[in-house]
Design a protein around this motif. Structure first.
Motif, mmCIF file in Angstrom:
data_model
loop_
_atom_site.group_PDB
_atom_site.id
_atom_site.type_symbol
_atom_site.label_atom_id
_atom_site.label_comp_id
_atom_site.label_asym_id
_atom_site.label_seq_id
_atom_site.Cartn_x
_atom_site.Cartn_y
_atom_site.Cartn_z
ATOM 1 N N ILE A 1 0.864 -1.110 0.061
ATOM 2 C CA ILE A 1 0.136 0.050 0.042
ATOM 3 C C ILE A 1 0.948 1.158 -0.071
ATOM 4 O O ILE A 1 1.914 1.632 0.809
ATOM 5 N N THR A 2 0.648 2.459 -0.971
ATOM 6 C CA THR A 2 1.023 3.571 -0.683
ATOM 7 C C THR A 2 0.968 4.334 0.427
ATOM 8 O O THR A 2 -0.428 4.575 0.513
ATOM 9 N N VAL A 3 1.592 4.896 1.024
ATOM 10 C CA VAL A 3 1.355 5.928 2.064
ATOM 11 C C VAL A 3 2.052 7.203 1.658
ATOM 12 O O VAL A 3 3.110 7.370 1.454
ATOM 13 N N ALA A 4 1.315 8.497 1.762
ATOM 14 C CA ALA A 4 1.867 9.589 1.531
ATOM 15 C C ALA A 4 1.214 10.655 2.299
ATOM 16 O O ALA A 4 0.138 10.392 3.010
ATOM 17 N N GLU A 5 1.907 11.965 2.412
ATOM 18 C CA GLU A 5 1.588 13.088 3.181
ATOM 19 C C GLU A 5 1.996 14.234 2.461
ATOM 20 O O GLU A 5 2.492 14.076 1.737
ATOM 21 N N ILE A 6 1.232 15.481 3.036
ATOM 22 C CA ILE A 6 1.745 16.623 2.406
ATOM 23 C C ILE A 6 2.640 17.323 2.971
ATOM 24 O O ILE A 6 2.669 18.338 3.840
ATOM 25 N N THR A 7 3.896 16.921 2.925
ATOM 26 C CA THR A 7 5.100 17.369 3.670
ATOM 27 C C THR A 7 5.251 18.802 3.588
ATOM 28 O O THR A 7 5.108 19.483 2.315
ATOM 29 N N TYR A 8 5.429 19.568 4.637
ATOM 30 C CA TYR A 8 5.714 20.902 4.617
ATOM 31 C C TYR A 8 4.555 21.723 4.609
ATOM 32 O O TYR A 8 4.591 22.935 4.850
ATOM 33 N N CYS A 9 3.389 21.212 4.273
ATOM 34 C CA CYS A 9 2.174 21.884 4.170
ATOM 35 C C CYS A 9 1.966 22.622 5.549
ATOM 36 O O CYS A 9 1.239 23.773 5.508
ATOM 37 N N ASN A 10 2.251 22.218 6.767
ATOM 38 C CA ASN A 10 1.573 23.031 8.026
ATOM 39 C C ASN A 10 2.963 23.038 8.816
ATOM 40 O O ASN A 10 2.652 23.091 10.064
ATOM 41 N N SER A 11 4.053 22.675 8.331
ATOM 42 C CA SER A 11 5.465 22.639 9.286
ATOM 43 C C SER A 11 5.483 23.978 9.832
ATOM 44 O O SER A 11 5.796 24.297 11.432
ATOM 45 N N ILE A 12 5.421 25.403 9.366
ATOM 46 C CA ILE A 12 5.498 26.530 10.056
ATOM 47 C C ILE A 12 4.301 26.911 10.836
ATOM 48 O O ILE A 12 4.562 27.518 11.723
ATOM 49 N N SER A 13 3.303 26.474 10.495
ATOM 50 C CA SER A 13 1.906 26.490 11.378
ATOM 51 C C SER A 13 2.437 25.870 12.638
ATOM 52 O O SER A 13 2.175 26.665 13.772
ATOM 53 N N VAL A 14 3.052 24.792 12.661
ATOM 54 C CA VAL A 14 3.357 23.941 13.937
ATOM 55 C C VAL A 14 4.492 24.850 14.763
ATOM 56 O O VAL A 14 4.509 25.030 15.867
ATOM 57 N N ALA A 15 5.345 25.189 14.043
ATOM 58 C CA ALA A 15 6.552 25.952 14.503
ATOM 59 C C ALA A 15 6.068 27.312 15.131
ATOM 60 O O ALA A 15 6.505 27.578 16.653
#
Length: 400
Positions: A138-152
């Motif tokens: 099964i392929t697993v994917a995510e939207i890398t960096y989309c909310n990284s600065i939001s979390v920071a």
């Protein structure tokens, strides 16, 4: 044609918004490291709208139904009688969020023989049994960096809230008081403190950059060391392991992924090696910390404060001790789902789905598992294995 299940959190209790405080959000095209923001061929939503709840549907319905696919959107995700479980048997794609995760355990995958893609609307795919996904292709994917600065940004807010004792001070105002001594008896300046991050990836590095102007002494540890020029720019001290960092820091912020090597990392033993009265911030994953060890450390005074917006399981049962332990600054898992972040992760989900249906490669940055092995960001940041054990406890939130 494919069946897609999209698991999203509930709408606001007073209904889906008819208007918003702001008319627009800033438009970003590139992240700090040069990676471009999501680039779908089109979107069917207005950036700044509430997209992460069930009525928002990530702006996907028109796109998917125009192609002839079936979209099922639900917030009912936990337990054998949930909508998610009942619809899973013939699903090809499951879309979920870290904030309201549809835990894709090996048992659930076994009930979904057609499942080919597990897609995270956000970052962090630990709610998927990665070992089972590897084994089943099964392929697993995510939207890398989309909310990284939001979390920071959220991390910096929580550090200041704890150190300056903001939440209790605000509560005195709500109660009609003017209790200055009560407010300041646990209030300190952040200036001059030793502040360290566990991991200095996109979020951790974002935290370091935002803290530098506060004239703190910065530290980090990571399996991948930062370039020398970045260490010099930030005047940040590298530590080869977590223990050497936590011994010297007044504030520790956890920004690493959850995988078998980090599960329950902050237990009684490790917390006992921290400075007495240190602050611990966790916007990574709740299971990186031992639940009861955190509560004990706050009660004993070993920790002066704990803040975060990640729990295990999610949603946390009503009797979860982090709801009532002293000196905490907990929120539901909201740091990465601001309206600004939602526009990016919704667009990223659309981009991945366009690639999937058109037979084009998914961005390497978005990949966690592909072709029966860790791939892309997954190969860089994760370990093989499974950390979903115990996720069935999330059903107790609905029951209570």
């Amino acid at each position: 044609m494919a069946k897609i299940i999209c698991v999203l959190y509930d709408d606001p209790i007073d209904g889906y918004p008819k208007s918003y405080p702001r008319d627009s959000i800033p438009k970003l095209t590139v992240y700090p490291d040069g990676q471009t923001t999501p680039t779908p061929e089109a979107i069917d939503f207005k950036p700044g709208d509430l997209l992460g709840s069930v009525s928002g549907e990530l702006g996907l319905r028109k796109f998917l139904e125009d192609l002839g696919h079936t979209l099922v959107v639900t917030s009912d995700k936990d337990g054998p009688n949930s909508v998610f479980e009942k619809e899973l048997h013939d699903a090809e794609i499951v879309i979920s969020q870290p904030f309201w995760p549809a835990y894709l355990t090996a048992e659930r995958m076994a009930k979904a023989p057609k499942l080919k893609l597990a897609l995270t609307a956000g970052i962090g795919s630990d709610h998927v049994d990665l070992q089972a996904a590897i084994d089943r292709g099964i392929t697993v994917a995510e939207i890398t960096y989309c909310n990284s600065i939001s979390v920071a940004e959220h991390v910096v807010m929580m550090i200041l809230s704890l150190v300056r004792n903001y939440i209790p001070s605000y509560q005195w105002v709500i109660k009609g008081g003017w209790n200055i001594a009560d407010c300041v008896s646990r209030s300190y300046d952040l200036e001059g403190m030793e502040v360290g991050t566990i991991a200095a990836g996109r979020i951790g590095l974002g935290v370091l950059r935002r803290l530098k102007p506060f004239d703190v002494k910065l530290h980090y540890t990571d399996r991948h060391r930062l370039p020398a020029e970045v260490e010099k720019e930030l005047n940040v001290t590298y530590h080869p392991d977590v223990e050497s960092l936590i011994r010297v820091c007044d504030v520790v912020t956890i920004n690493c992924p959850l995988h078998p090597e980090t599960e329950h990392m902050f237990d009684d033993k490790l917390i006992g090696k921290m400075k007495r009265g240190a602050y611990l911030i966790n916007t990574a994953r709740g299971k990186i910390c031992d639940r009861d060890a955190i509560a004990r450390a706050l009660e004993s005074g070993q920790l002066a404060g704990y803040a975060g917006d990640v729990w295990f399981p999610q949603p946390a049962p009503q009797d979860h001790p982090w709801r009532t332990m002293p000196h905490h600054g907990m929120t539901p898992h909201v740091s990465g789902t601001s309206l600004s972040a939602q526009a990016r992760y919704a667009a990223g989900v659309r981009e991945v789905l366009e690639c999937w249906f058109e037979g084009r490669p998914i961005r390497n940055e978005y990949l966690i598992v592909e072709g029966g092995k860790l791939a892309g960001t997954g190969e860089h940041s994760y370990s093989k294995g499974n950390v979903t054990k115990g996720s069935e406890e999330a059903a107790r939130f609905k029951a209570s």
